[in-house]
Design a protein around this motif. Structure first.
Motif, mmCIF file in Angstrom:
data_model
loop_
_atom_site.group_PDB
_atom_site.id
_atom_site.type_symbol
_atom_site.label_atom_id
_atom_site.label_comp_id
_atom_site.label_asym_id
_atom_site.label_seq_id
_atom_site.Cartn_x
_atom_site.Cartn_y
_atom_site.Cartn_z
ATOM 1 N N PRO A 58 0.830 -1.204 0.000
ATOM 2 C CA PRO A 58 0.000 0.000 0.000
ATOM 3 C C PRO A 58 0.864 1.254 0.000
ATOM 4 C CG PRO A 58 -0.872 -1.607 1.543
ATOM 5 C CD PRO A 58 0.463 -2.133 1.085
ATOM 6 N N TYR A 59 0.435 2.239 -0.763
ATOM 7 C CA TYR A 59 1.149 3.513 -0.915
ATOM 8 C C TYR A 59 2.537 3.324 -1.541
ATOM 9 C CZ TYR A 59 -2.406 4.516 2.605
ATOM 10 O OH TYR A 59 -3.599 4.604 3.308
ATOM 11 N N LEU A 60 2.807 2.145 -2.086
ATOM 12 C CA LEU A 60 4.146 1.786 -2.593
ATOM 13 C C LEU A 60 5.209 1.987 -1.520
ATOM 14 C CD1 LEU A 60 4.017 3.270 -6.225
ATOM 15 C CD2 LEU A 60 3.242 1.029 -5.396
ATOM 16 N N ASP A 61 4.813 1.871 -0.267
ATOM 17 C CA ASP A 61 5.713 2.057 0.881
ATOM 18 C C ASP A 61 6.334 0.713 1.239
ATOM 19 O OD1 ASP A 61 6.984 2.700 3.260
ATOM 20 O OD2 ASP A 61 5.119 2.773 4.423
ATOM 21 N N GLU A 62 7.586 0.499 0.804
ATOM 22 C CA GLU A 62 8.266 -0.774 1.046
ATOM 23 C C GLU A 62 9.069 -0.770 2.344
ATOM 24 O OE1 GLU A 62 10.212 -2.500 -2.328
ATOM 25 O OE2 GLU A 62 8.737 -1.672 -3.724
ATOM 26 N N GLY A 63 8.953 0.315 3.120
ATOM 27 C CA GLY A 63 9.451 0.266 4.481
ATOM 28 C C GLY A 63 10.735 1.001 4.764
ATOM 29 N N THR A 64 10.733 1.686 5.890
ATOM 30 C CA THR A 64 11.923 2.242 6.519
ATOM 31 C C THR A 64 11.762 2.003 8.017
ATOM 32 O OG1 THR A 64 10.856 4.425 6.664
ATOM 33 C CG2 THR A 64 12.330 4.046 4.797
ATOM 34 N N PRO A 65 12.872 1.813 8.736
ATOM 35 C CA PRO A 65 14.257 1.808 8.276
ATOM 36 C C PRO A 65 14.586 0.541 7.485
ATOM 37 C CG PRO A 65 14.172 1.194 10.566
ATOM 38 C CD PRO A 65 12.767 1.559 10.183
ATOM 39 N N ARG A 66 15.834 0.424 7.093
ATOM 40 C CA ARG A 66 16.284 -0.675 6.255
ATOM 41 C C ARG A 66 16.003 -2.036 6.885
ATOM 42 N NH1 ARG A 66 19.534 0.224 2.112
ATOM 43 N NH2 ARG A 66 20.065 2.251 2.991
ATOM 44 N N GLU A 67 16.144 -2.128 8.206
ATOM 45 C CA GLU A 67 15.945 -3.406 8.888
ATOM 46 C C GLU A 67 14.496 -3.878 8.741
ATOM 47 O OE1 GLU A 67 19.478 -1.421 10.217
ATOM 48 O OE2 GLU A 67 17.382 -0.725 10.248
ATOM 49 N N LYS A 68 13.561 -2.950 8.833
ATOM 50 C CA LYS A 68 12.153 -3.317 8.654
ATOM 51 C C LYS A 68 11.895 -3.736 7.211
ATOM 52 C CE LYS A 68 8.648 -1.192 10.625
ATOM 53 N NZ LYS A 68 7.622 -0.170 10.977
ATOM 54 N N ARG A 69 12.411 -2.977 6.279
ATOM 55 C CA ARG A 69 12.224 -3.324 4.869
ATOM 56 C C ARG A 69 12.744 -4.730 4.582
ATOM 57 N NH1 ARG A 69 16.395 -1.085 0.727
ATOM 58 N NH2 ARG A 69 17.474 -2.828 1.756
ATOM 59 N N ASP A 70 13.957 -5.021 5.068
ATOM 60 C CA ASP A 70 14.561 -6.325 4.780
ATOM 61 C C ASP A 70 13.821 -7.458 5.478
ATOM 62 O OD1 ASP A 70 16.380 -5.004 3.213
ATOM 63 O OD2 ASP A 70 18.032 -5.133 4.644
ATOM 64 N N ALA A 71 13.288 -7.197 6.676
ATOM 65 C CA ALA A 71 12.522 -8.226 7.387
ATOM 66 C C ALA A 71 11.258 -8.587 6.615
ATOM 67 C CB ALA A 71 12.185 -7.753 8.793
ATOM 68 N N VAL A 72 10.588 -7.579 6.065
ATOM 69 C CA VAL A 72 9.369 -7.855 5.305
ATOM 70 C C VAL A 72 9.702 -8.531 3.984
ATOM 71 C CG1 VAL A 72 7.387 -6.783 4.142
ATOM 72 C CG2 VAL A 72 8.024 -6.059 6.450
ATOM 73 N N ARG A 73 10.778 -8.126 3.338
ATOM 74 C CA ARG A 73 11.183 -8.818 2.114
ATOM 75 C C ARG A 73 11.430 -10.301 2.377
ATOM 76 N NH1 ARG A 73 15.552 -4.782 -0.984
ATOM 77 N NH2 ARG A 73 13.985 -3.346 -1.857
ATOM 78 N N ALA A 74 12.130 -10.594 3.466
ATOM 79 C CA ALA A 74 12.415 -11.990 3.796
ATOM 80 C C ALA A 74 11.128 -12.747 4.107
ATOM 81 C CB ALA A 74 13.383 -12.065 4.979
ATOM 82 N N ALA A 75 10.207 -12.105 4.833
ATOM 83 C CA ALA A 75 8.945 -12.756 5.186
ATOM 84 C C ALA A 75 8.091 -13.027 3.944
ATOM 85 C CB ALA A 75 8.173 -11.896 6.184
ATOM 86 N N LEU A 76 8.092 -12.101 2.989
ATOM 87 C CA LEU A 76 7.350 -12.338 1.750
ATOM 88 C C LEU A 76 7.938 -13.528 0.995
ATOM 89 C CD1 LEU A 76 6.819 -8.674 0.460
ATOM 90 C CD2 LEU A 76 5.100 -10.180 1.473
#
Length: 314
Positions: A135-153
């Motif tokens: 949603p909102y093309l918001d892939e996450g900040t900070p980097r640690e959160k973004r990477d955690a969600v990428r891994a979970a996906l």
């Protein structure tokens, strides 16, 4: 599709029309619609909008499109029926979370739980795809959160349903809603022309940006919303794209492009995949702007085109 003839050959003994001039090939693009099933719009109920959208896509022989579903809307049978209808018509269904929250403003585990709830609610829908759009093309900040969600996906087998062409069609519709609420007359022909011009401009902007950043034109995915603008004008938009040499393709084809395998490292990601890759290529984020993503410019453009007349106070 409208065919524009270049004229008649009127030399003696020659009375047949000249052959139609074909547009030069430009590129390939798929259509994606966010936030389905949406509620009442300025013109249509949700169910009538879905009918009109499907009718418009059929009329221009469009390839499959993808609907990214906000599954709160599946709490009613009417909402479920609309999404099933899209799938049964041959279009694709994918995950857009249950409640459409910002990743950067949400606890990571709560965000993932919202994705999982959406997956559960989408279970059994026809033509499902394992794609997730932020949603909102918001892939996450900070980097640690973004990477955690990428891994979970990745663990869930979900791929990023990215866009390459961003625009604010949702803002155009909000201005239409406001005009109706304020009692202003709406020139639908002018509204449609402005909508199409702005979206074509967005496609051309991001395609040129891709050529600069990547050295080629990738298969594109444009971000649209399941709204009344789309229901009224999607056929005209498709014809306008084809007239400029664009080939409409399915999202399955678009997401097979090599850029689908790239995970940009930049945190500047709210303009989609091409915007993020352009920043990584050294293009200044401040230059990544165009009329279709600037609210003040959109308002000025619609006023310039006299889309909304003053209220009738008689």
């Amino acid at each position: 599709m409208r065919i524009f003839m270049i004229g008649l050959v009127l030399l003696a003994g020659l009375g047949a029309p000249a052959a139609a001039q074909e547009p030069a090939p430009r590129g390939r693009i798929a259509l994606s619609f966010d936030d389905a099933p949406r509620g009442q719009g300025p013109l249509f109920s949700g169910s009538r909008r879905a009918e009109a959208l499907l009718e418009s896509l059929r009329a221009v022989n469009a390839p499959p499109v993808v609907f990214f579903v906000k599954t709160e809307g599946l709490e009613t049978e009417a909402g479920r029926a609309r999404i099933r209808g899209y799938g049964e018509a041959g279009h694709l269904i994918a995950n857009h979370t249950n409640s459409h929250t910002w990743l950067s403003r949400t606890d990571t585990e709560a965000y993932l739980a919202d994705i999982d709830l959406a997956e559960t609610r989408l279970d059994g829908m026809p033509n499902r795809r394992p794609w997730f759009r932020f949603p909102y093309l918001d892939e996450g900040t900070p980097r640690e959160k973004r990477d955690a969600v990428r891994a979970a996906l990745a663990e869930r087998g979900l791929r990023n349903g990215y866009v390459t062409v961003d625009n604010y069609d949702w803002y155009i519709e909000s201005l239409w809603q406001r005009a109706v609420r304020d009692g202003r007359q709406v020139d639908r022909a002018a509204l449609g022309a402005a909508y199409i011009e702005m979206l074509i401009g967005a496609v051309e902007f991001y395609d040129a940006l891709a050529v600069t950043a990547l050295g080629r034109s990738p298969d594109h995915v444009i971000l649209l919303h399941e709204n009344d603008l789309a229901a009224l004008f999607i056929g005209d938009l498709i014809e306008a794209l084809r007239a400029r040499g664009w080939t409409l393709i399915s999202p399955d084809e678009a997401y097979a492009d090599p850029i689908a395998a790239i995970e940009p490292d930049t945190l500047m990601n709210r303009q989609g995949q091409i915007g993020a890759l352009a920043v990584e290529a050294g293009i200044a984020p401040s230059s990544l702007t165009h009329r279709a993503i600037e609210e003040a410019q959109i308002e000025a453009f619609l006023e310039e085109r006299h889309v909304f007349a003053a209220p009738d106070r008689r």
